[in-house]
Scaffold this motif. Sequence first.
Motif, PDB file in Angstrom:
ATOM      1  N   PRO A  81     -29.410  35.476  13.604  1.00 16.15           N
ATOM      2  CA  PRO A  81     -27.954  35.561  13.459  1.00 16.15           C
ATOM      3  C   PRO A  81     -27.267  34.256  13.835  1.00 16.15           C
ATOM      4  CG  PRO A  81     -28.798  37.496  14.613  1.00 16.15           C
ATOM      5  CD  PRO A  81     -29.936  36.518  14.516  1.00 16.15           C
ATOM      6  N   LEU A  82     -26.179  33.963  13.131  1.00 13.24           N
ATOM      7  CA  LEU A  82     -25.349  32.811  13.468  1.00 13.24           C
ATOM      8  C   LEU A  82     -24.324  33.225  14.529  1.00 13.24           C
ATOM      9  CD1 LEU A  82     -24.542  31.219   9.989  1.00 13.24           C
ATOM     10  CD2 LEU A  82     -26.468  30.770  11.515  1.00 13.24           C
ATOM     11  N   GLU A  83     -23.929  32.252  15.330  1.00  7.17           N
ATOM     12  CA  GLU A  83     -22.860  32.459  16.303  1.00  7.17           C
ATOM     13  C   GLU A  83     -21.803  31.386  16.049  1.00  7.17           C
ATOM     14  OE1 GLU A  83     -24.259  32.656  20.302  1.00  7.17           O
ATOM     15  OE2 GLU A  83     -25.713  34.256  19.875  1.00  7.17           O
ATOM     16  N   ILE A  84     -20.698  31.810  15.474  1.00  9.90           N
ATOM     17  CA  ILE A  84     -19.620  30.897  15.102  1.00  9.90           C
ATOM     18  C   ILE A  84     -18.473  31.085  16.084  1.00  9.90           C
ATOM     19  CG2 ILE A  84     -18.096  30.132  13.247  1.00  9.90           C
ATOM     20  CD1 ILE A  84     -21.122  30.013  12.628  1.00  9.90           C
ATOM     21  N   GLN A  85     -18.132  30.004  16.784  1.00  6.46           N
ATOM     22  CA  GLN A  85     -17.027  30.064  17.736  1.00  6.46           C
ATOM     23  C   GLN A  85     -16.072  28.908  17.507  1.00  6.46           C
ATOM     24  OE1 GLN A  85     -20.027  30.108  20.355  1.00  6.46           O
ATOM     25  NE2 GLN A  85     -20.190  32.305  20.360  1.00  6.46           N
ATOM     26  N   GLY A  86     -14.816  29.134  17.812  1.00  3.50           N
ATOM     27  CA  GLY A  86     -13.814  28.084  17.694  1.00  3.50           C
ATOM     28  C   GLY A  86     -12.437  28.633  17.983  1.00  3.50           C
ATOM     29  N   THR A  87     -11.449  27.751  17.856  1.00  2.00           N
ATOM     30  CA  THR A  87     -10.051  28.124  18.056  1.00  2.00           C
ATOM     31  C   THR A  87      -9.326  27.951  16.738  1.00  2.00           C
ATOM     32  OG1 THR A  87     -10.129  27.365  20.349  1.00  2.00           O
ATOM     33  CG2 THR A  87      -7.958  27.673  19.376  1.00  2.00           C
ATOM     34  N   THR A  88      -8.655  28.978  16.280  1.00  2.20           N
ATOM     35  CA  THR A  88      -7.972  28.936  14.986  1.00  2.20           C
ATOM     36  C   THR A  88      -6.734  28.042  15.058  1.00  2.20           C
ATOM     37  OG1 THR A  88      -6.483  30.805  15.385  1.00  2.20           O
ATOM     38  CG2 THR A  88      -8.719  31.309  14.613  1.00  2.20           C
ATOM     39  N   TYR A  89      -6.155  27.765  13.889  1.00  2.00           N
ATOM     40  CA  TYR A  89      -4.923  26.981  13.848  1.00  2.00           C
ATOM     41  C   TYR A  89      -3.797  27.652  14.629  1.00  2.00           C
ATOM     42  CZ  TYR A  89      -6.751  23.788  10.284  1.00  2.00           C
ATOM     43  OH  TYR A  89      -7.479  22.838   9.612  1.00  2.00           O
ATOM     44  N   ASP A  90      -3.851  28.965  14.750  1.00  2.00           N
ATOM     45  CA  ASP A  90      -2.830  29.694  15.510  1.00  2.00           C
ATOM     46  C   ASP A  90      -3.096  29.704  17.006  1.00  2.00           C
ATOM     47  OD1 ASP A  90      -1.379  30.352  13.219  1.00  2.00           O
ATOM     48  OD2 ASP A  90      -2.581  32.158  12.859  1.00  2.00           O
ATOM     49  N   GLY A  91      -4.184  29.076  17.429  1.00  2.00           N
ATOM     50  CA  GLY A  91      -4.501  29.013  18.849  1.00  2.00           C
ATOM     51  C   GLY A  91      -5.277  30.204  19.374  1.00  2.00           C
ATOM     52  N   ASP A  92      -5.791  31.033  18.476  1.00  4.73           N
ATOM     53  CA  ASP A  92      -6.561  32.204  18.897  1.00  4.73           C
ATOM     54  C   ASP A  92      -8.050  31.873  18.950  1.00  4.73           C
ATOM     55  OD1 ASP A  92      -4.249  33.820  18.953  1.00  4.73           O
ATOM     56  OD2 ASP A  92      -4.407  34.171  16.788  1.00  4.73           O
ATOM     57  N   ASP A  93      -8.740  32.440  19.922  1.00  3.21           N
ATOM     58  CA  ASP A  93     -10.189  32.269  20.009  1.00  3.21           C
ATOM     59  C   ASP A  93     -10.868  33.107  18.937  1.00  3.21           C
ATOM     60  OD1 ASP A  93      -9.993  30.565  22.188  1.00  3.21           O
ATOM     61  OD2 ASP A  93     -10.127  32.202  23.641  1.00  3.21           O
ATOM     62  N   PHE A  94     -11.870  32.515  18.302  1.00  6.65           N
ATOM     63  CA  PHE A  94     -12.669  33.246  17.315  1.00  6.65           C
ATOM     64  C   PHE A  94     -14.116  33.212  17.747  1.00  6.65           C
ATOM     65  CE2 PHE A  94     -15.466  33.613  13.689  1.00  6.65           C
ATOM     66  CZ  PHE A  94     -14.927  34.698  13.009  1.00  6.65           C
ATOM     67  N   ASP A  95     -14.766  34.373  17.706  1.00  4.39           N
ATOM     68  CA  ASP A  95     -16.182  34.488  18.060  1.00  4.39           C
ATOM     69  C   ASP A  95     -16.809  35.497  17.106  1.00  4.39           C
ATOM     70  OD1 ASP A  95     -18.693  34.944  19.122  1.00  4.39           O
ATOM     71  OD2 ASP A  95     -18.008  35.066  21.198  1.00  4.39           O
ATOM     72  N   SER A  96     -17.684  35.022  16.246  1.00  7.94           N
ATOM     73  CA  SER A  96     -18.267  35.892  15.228  1.00  7.94           C
ATOM     74  C   SER A  96     -19.089  37.024  15.824  1.00  7.94           C
ATOM     75  CB  SER A  96     -19.136  35.081  14.254  1.00  7.94           C
ATOM     76  OG  SER A  96     -20.277  34.545  14.922  1.00  7.94           O
ATOM     77  N   THR A  97     -19.588  36.842  17.048  1.00  8.75           N
ATOM     78  CA  THR A  97     -20.422  37.890  17.629  1.00  8.75           C
ATOM     79  C   THR A  97     -19.616  39.157  17.919  1.00  8.75           C
ATOM     80  OG1 THR A  97     -20.097  37.108  19.909  1.00  8.75           O
ATOM     81  CG2 THR A  97     -21.934  36.163  18.666  1.00  8.75           C
ATOM     82  N   THR A  98     -18.302  39.029  18.081  1.00 13.23           N
ATOM     83  CA  THR A  98     -17.478  40.211  18.326  1.00 13.23           C
ATOM     84  C   THR A  98     -17.279  41.042  17.063  1.00 13.23           C
ATOM     85  OG1 THR A  98     -15.368  39.085  17.881  1.00 13.23           O
ATOM     86  CG2 THR A  98     -16.233  38.961  20.123  1.00 13.23           C
ATOM     87  N   LEU A  99     -17.662  40.496  15.915  1.00  8.86           N
ATOM     88  CA  LEU A  99     -17.497  41.190  14.636  1.00  8.86           C
ATOM     89  C   LEU A  99     -18.798  41.810  14.147  1.00  8.86           C
ATOM     90  CD1 LEU A  99     -15.220  38.579  12.812  1.00  8.86           C
ATOM     91  CD2 LEU A  99     -14.525  40.600  14.112  1.00  8.86           C
ATOM     92  N   ARG A 100     -19.851  41.736  14.962  1.00  6.31           N
ATOM     93  CA  ARG A 100     -21.127  42.330  14.557  1.00  6.31           C
ATOM     94  C   ARG A 100     -20.943  43.819  14.291  1.00  6.31           C
ATOM     95  NH1 ARG A 100     -25.113  38.846  17.111  1.00  6.31           N
ATOM     96  NH2 ARG A 100     -24.570  36.777  16.306  1.00  6.31           N
ATOM     97  N   GLY A 101     -21.689  44.325  13.339  1.00  5.25           N
ATOM     98  CA  GLY A 101     -21.550  45.709  12.920  1.00  5.25           C
ATOM     99  C   GLY A 101     -20.881  45.834  11.570  1.00  5.25           C
ATOM    100  N   ALA A 102     -20.329  44.719  11.081  1.00  9.89           N
ATOM    101  CA  ALA A 102     -19.704  44.682   9.756  1.00  9.89           C
ATOM    102  C   ALA A 102     -19.967  43.315   9.140  1.00  9.89           C
ATOM    103  CB  ALA A 102     -18.201  44.945   9.858  1.00  9.89           C
ATOM    104  N   PRO A 103     -19.939  43.198   7.822  1.00 10.30           N
ATOM    105  CA  PRO A 103     -20.142  41.899   7.180  1.00 10.30           C
ATOM    106  C   PRO A 103     -19.017  40.924   7.533  1.00 10.30           C
ATOM    107  CG  PRO A 103     -20.448  43.690   5.609  1.00 10.30           C
ATOM    108  CD  PRO A 103     -19.841  44.291   6.836  1.00 10.30           C
ATOM    109  N   LEU A 104     -19.317  39.638   7.416  1.00 13.85           N
ATOM    110  CA  LEU A 104     -18.349  38.575   7.661  1.00 13.85           C
ATOM    111  C   LEU A 104     -18.467  37.542   6.560  1.00 13.85           C
ATOM    112  CD1 LEU A 104     -16.268  37.012   9.444  1.00 13.85           C
ATOM    113  CD2 LEU A 104     -18.246  36.006  10.630  1.00 13.85           C
ATOM    114  N   LEU A 105     -17.345  37.194   5.934  1.00 12.83           N
ATOM    115  CA  LEU A 105     -17.308  36.132   4.928  1.00 12.83           C
ATOM    116  C   LEU A 105     -16.750  34.878   5.582  1.00 12.83           C
ATOM    117  CD1 LEU A 105     -16.138  36.333   1.242  1.00 12.83           C
ATOM    118  CD2 LEU A 105     -15.264  34.513   2.732  1.00 12.83           C
TER     119      LEU A 105
END
Length: 220
Positions: A81-105
Amino acid sequence: MSRRSIRTALRRPVTDPVAQSGARAGPSRRTTLRLGGGLLVIAPLLAACSGSSDAASEANAGYVSGDGVVVEIPPEGRAEPLEIQGTTYDGDDFDSTTLRGAPLLINVWYASCPPCRVEAPALKAVHSEYSALGVGFVGVNTRDKAGPAAAFEETFGITYPSIPDPDGAVIASMDGSVSPNAVPTTLILDAEGRVAARIAGAADQSTLESLLDAVLAEVA
């Protein structure tokens, strides 16, 4: 149950004007090949640099021509599995691992990339439909500051978040799934966060729908 039946059973009413008008791309003609346990789907996609035949000028512009190949990877052939983390342009934290259980584009783009503008309406339409089915969406922008990125999103009606990645750290975390110069590239992760499909070049709506239907069927 077929993929189409699964999508129909899960779908909520679509309010996107493109979908309401019935204006959607027809199914792509494909040739399917099996190679080394993987599944390659050859689709007539728009190239990542549709108007240029000069590879050197493409590289200087920051993108290269897509080869028009969609790669689908069967579950038994997928990498870790990939682990994608970063801060969006809106300043929100993004962590792909919190979305596990559903597909992600994941769509890699930047505002002045011509094929990124070509594929934007397809991404908008697919997001409008498939976010209601639980699919996550995130962009990774390889060069833009907040202003140009926001202008692009407003022009094309893109409402899912994007992570600025000018130093390439997010791309690097994808373990070679995306080349830094291969813009646009779209990855579809399965419910476990593994790469299930990759599109090199501008994506069309029917191809995106078919790939997402496949990973949704795995969840069902």
